[in-house]
Design a protein around this motif. Structure first.
Motif, PDB file in Angstrom:
ATOM      1  N   LEU A 185      75.778  16.606 -10.469  1.00  0.00           N
ATOM      2  CA  LEU A 185      74.697  16.004 -11.398  1.00  0.00           C
ATOM      3  C   LEU A 185      73.364  16.446 -10.531  1.00  0.00           C
ATOM      4  CD1 LEU A 185      76.031  12.779 -12.907  1.00  0.00           C
ATOM      5  CD2 LEU A 185      75.758  15.072 -13.949  1.00  0.00           C
ATOM      6  N   LEU A 186      73.270  15.950  -9.384  1.00  0.00           N
ATOM      7  CA  LEU A 186      72.126  16.182  -8.487  1.00  0.00           C
ATOM      8  C   LEU A 186      72.222  17.153  -7.328  1.00  0.00           C
ATOM      9  CD1 LEU A 186      69.307  14.920  -8.164  1.00  0.00           C
ATOM     10  CD2 LEU A 186      70.334  13.494  -6.462  1.00  0.00           C
ATOM     11  N   VAL A 187      73.030  17.279  -6.538  1.00  0.00           N
ATOM     12  CA  VAL A 187      72.879  17.883  -5.067  1.00  0.00           C
ATOM     13  C   VAL A 187      73.192  19.367  -5.478  1.00  0.00           C
ATOM     14  CG1 VAL A 187      73.867  18.265  -3.006  1.00  0.00           C
ATOM     15  CG2 VAL A 187      73.528  15.910  -3.991  1.00  0.00           C
ATOM     16  N   LEU A 188      74.433  19.616  -6.268  1.00  0.00           N
ATOM     17  CA  LEU A 188      74.578  21.036  -6.400  1.00  0.00           C
ATOM     18  C   LEU A 188      73.502  21.861  -7.190  1.00  0.00           C
ATOM     19  CD1 LEU A 188      78.418  21.316  -6.433  1.00  0.00           C
ATOM     20  CD2 LEU A 188      77.020  21.942  -4.517  1.00  0.00           C
ATOM     21  N   PRO A 189      73.310  21.352  -8.449  1.00  0.00           N
ATOM     22  CA  PRO A 189      72.083  21.984  -9.380  1.00  0.00           C
ATOM     23  C   PRO A 189      71.021  22.594  -8.352  1.00  0.00           C
ATOM     24  CG  PRO A 189      73.303  20.216 -10.464  1.00  0.00           C
ATOM     25  CD  PRO A 189      73.486  20.385  -9.132  1.00  0.00           C
ATOM     26  N   LEU A 190      70.491  21.509  -7.686  1.00  0.00           N
ATOM     27  CA  LEU A 190      69.122  21.824  -6.890  1.00  0.00           C
ATOM     28  C   LEU A 190      69.325  22.670  -5.846  1.00  0.00           C
ATOM     29  CD1 LEU A 190      67.643  18.161  -6.935  1.00  0.00           C
ATOM     30  CD2 LEU A 190      67.185  19.895  -8.502  1.00  0.00           C
ATOM     31  N   LEU A 191      70.579  22.560  -5.133  1.00  0.00           N
ATOM     32  CA  LEU A 191      70.757  23.254  -3.915  1.00  0.00           C
ATOM     33  C   LEU A 191      71.135  24.728  -4.283  1.00  0.00           C
ATOM     34  CD1 LEU A 191      71.280  23.456  -0.902  1.00  0.00           C
ATOM     35  CD2 LEU A 191      73.498  22.976  -1.307  1.00  0.00           C
ATOM     36  N   VAL A 192      71.952  24.929  -5.254  1.00  0.00           N
ATOM     37  CA  VAL A 192      72.347  26.566  -5.511  1.00  0.00           C
ATOM     38  C   VAL A 192      71.204  27.074  -6.019  1.00  0.00           C
ATOM     39  CG1 VAL A 192      73.792  27.739  -7.259  1.00  0.00           C
ATOM     40  CG2 VAL A 192      74.773  25.737  -5.929  1.00  0.00           C
ATOM     41  N   ALA A 193      70.140  26.411  -6.915  1.00  0.00           N
ATOM     42  CA  ALA A 193      69.087  27.245  -7.606  1.00  0.00           C
ATOM     43  C   ALA A 193      68.076  27.548  -6.558  1.00  0.00           C
ATOM     44  CB  ALA A 193      68.378  26.117  -8.495  1.00  0.00           C
ATOM     45  N   GLN A 194      67.880  27.189  -5.445  1.00  0.00           N
ATOM     46  CA  GLN A 194      67.252  27.462  -4.343  1.00  0.00           C
ATOM     47  C   GLN A 194      67.757  28.751  -3.562  1.00  0.00           C
ATOM     48  OE1 GLN A 194      64.354  26.177  -3.779  1.00  0.00           O
ATOM     49  NE2 GLN A 194      64.942  24.720  -5.705  1.00  0.00           N
ATOM     50  N   LEU A 195      69.064  29.131  -3.587  1.00  0.00           N
ATOM     51  CA  LEU A 195      69.670  30.223  -2.848  1.00  0.00           C
ATOM     52  C   LEU A 195      68.979  31.484  -3.330  1.00  0.00           C
ATOM     53  CD1 LEU A 195      73.240  29.194  -2.825  1.00  0.00           C
ATOM     54  CD2 LEU A 195      71.612  28.974  -1.179  1.00  0.00           C
ATOM     55  N   PRO A 196      68.729  32.522  -2.519  1.00  0.00           N
ATOM     56  CA  PRO A 196      68.039  33.737  -3.026  1.00  0.00           C
ATOM     57  C   PRO A 196      68.976  34.864  -3.357  1.00  0.00           C
ATOM     58  CG  PRO A 196      68.311  33.515  -0.561  1.00  0.00           C
ATOM     59  CD  PRO A 196      68.876  32.421  -1.074  1.00  0.00           C
ATOM     60  N   PHE A 197      69.660  34.679  -4.436  1.00  0.00           N
ATOM     61  CA  PHE A 197      70.800  35.580  -4.843  1.00  0.00           C
ATOM     62  C   PHE A 197      70.556  35.612  -6.648  1.00  0.00           C
ATOM     63  CE2 PHE A 197      72.806  33.712  -1.074  1.00  0.00           C
ATOM     64  CZ  PHE A 197      72.972  34.906  -0.420  1.00  0.00           C
TER      65      PHE A 197
END
Length: 256
Positions: A185-197
């Motif tokens: 709900l919090l960590v993965l959506p924000l973390l993955v969205a920041q990846l440069p892919f």
């Protein structure tokens, strides 16, 4: 004895089990303080800065921020109440009382989801009233806006509750289910969205946290996200988690 009768009996037992332990009352108090307290802070801020409030502003919009606190609180409460008797070993007498595991699954999911979702909705409404009370007179509380806002929040809280129940039943561990819920709900959506892919934003949009954020704030990792896609994403994760948890309840020994 008919299935409906057993379901009603199991539902009453689940309701009693939720409110017979101190943790449920503690969660209720903490969630109430967080959600209504945030509504109070929003109302005070609006009252101190009336020039920043546009004409026709709605207190429902200000209270939307409180929905995230309500989401995490209700998901945590759903996890704890769904795993409590596994941690204490009380699941054995629970299954002796309700040996039809499918009925127990239905009663547990129904009662816990309705309880925590109702709690979250009531608190967000209360926070909206607090904002309206403290805000300048031009800030309204229109009924139509309330229906639209609360409709989205009901979906978010309801799906979040079912996700928490499913994770709790699947892991049978309060700590593991809470970690997974917070990650999704919090960590993965924000973390993955920041990846440069290129695939990162798409993957983030398919996670339940992104759907919840879009329904609450209207923003997501993809520009083409819609209310329908966000609702379907949340529903799919909730159903998937509940299916996994239900499978373990139905197919594996209660003591393992």
């Amino acid at each position: 004895m008919s299935t409906a009768t057993v379901l009603a009996r199991a539902s009453r037992a689940e309701w009693g089990r939720i409110w017979s332990v101190r943790s449920s009352w503690v969660f209720t108090g903490l969630i109430s303080c967080a959600v209504v307290g945030l509504g109070l802070l929003v109302g005070i801020d609006v009252a101190n800065n009336p020039e920043s409030v546009p004409v026709g502003a709605s207190a429902w919009e200000g209270a939307r921020f409180t929905a995230m606190f309500a989401l995490f609180g209700t998901v945590a409460m759903a996890v704890v109440t769904s795993t409590a008797d596994h941690g204490t070993g009380a699941i054995v007498p629970t299954l002796q009382w309700t040996p039809r595991r499918g009925v127990l699954l239905a009663a547990r999911a129904l009662v816990i989801a309705l309880t925590v979702t109702t709690l979250g909705v009531v608190l967000v409404v209360a926070a909206s009233v607090v904002v309206r009370t403290l805000a300048p007179p031009r800030v309204g509380l229109p009924f139509g806006d309330g229906l639209r806002s609360m409709g989205d929040i009901v979906v978010v809280l309801g799906c979040g509750a079912l996700l928490g129940i499913g994770l709790g039943l699947a892991t049978r561990s309060t700590a593991a289910a809470l970690v997974l819920a917070i990650a999704l709900l919090l960590v993965l959506p924000l973390l993955v969205a920041q990846l440069p892919f290129d695939w990162a934003a798409t993957t983030s949009a398919r996670l339940p946290g992104s759907g919840a954020l879009f329904l609450i704030f209207g923003e997501g990792p993809l520009d083409d996200m819609t209310v329908t896609s966000a609702r379907l994403t949340l529903a799919a994760w909730a159903l998937g988690a509940l299916t996994a948890g239900g499978w373990r309840l139905l197919r594996s020994d209660a003591g393992h």
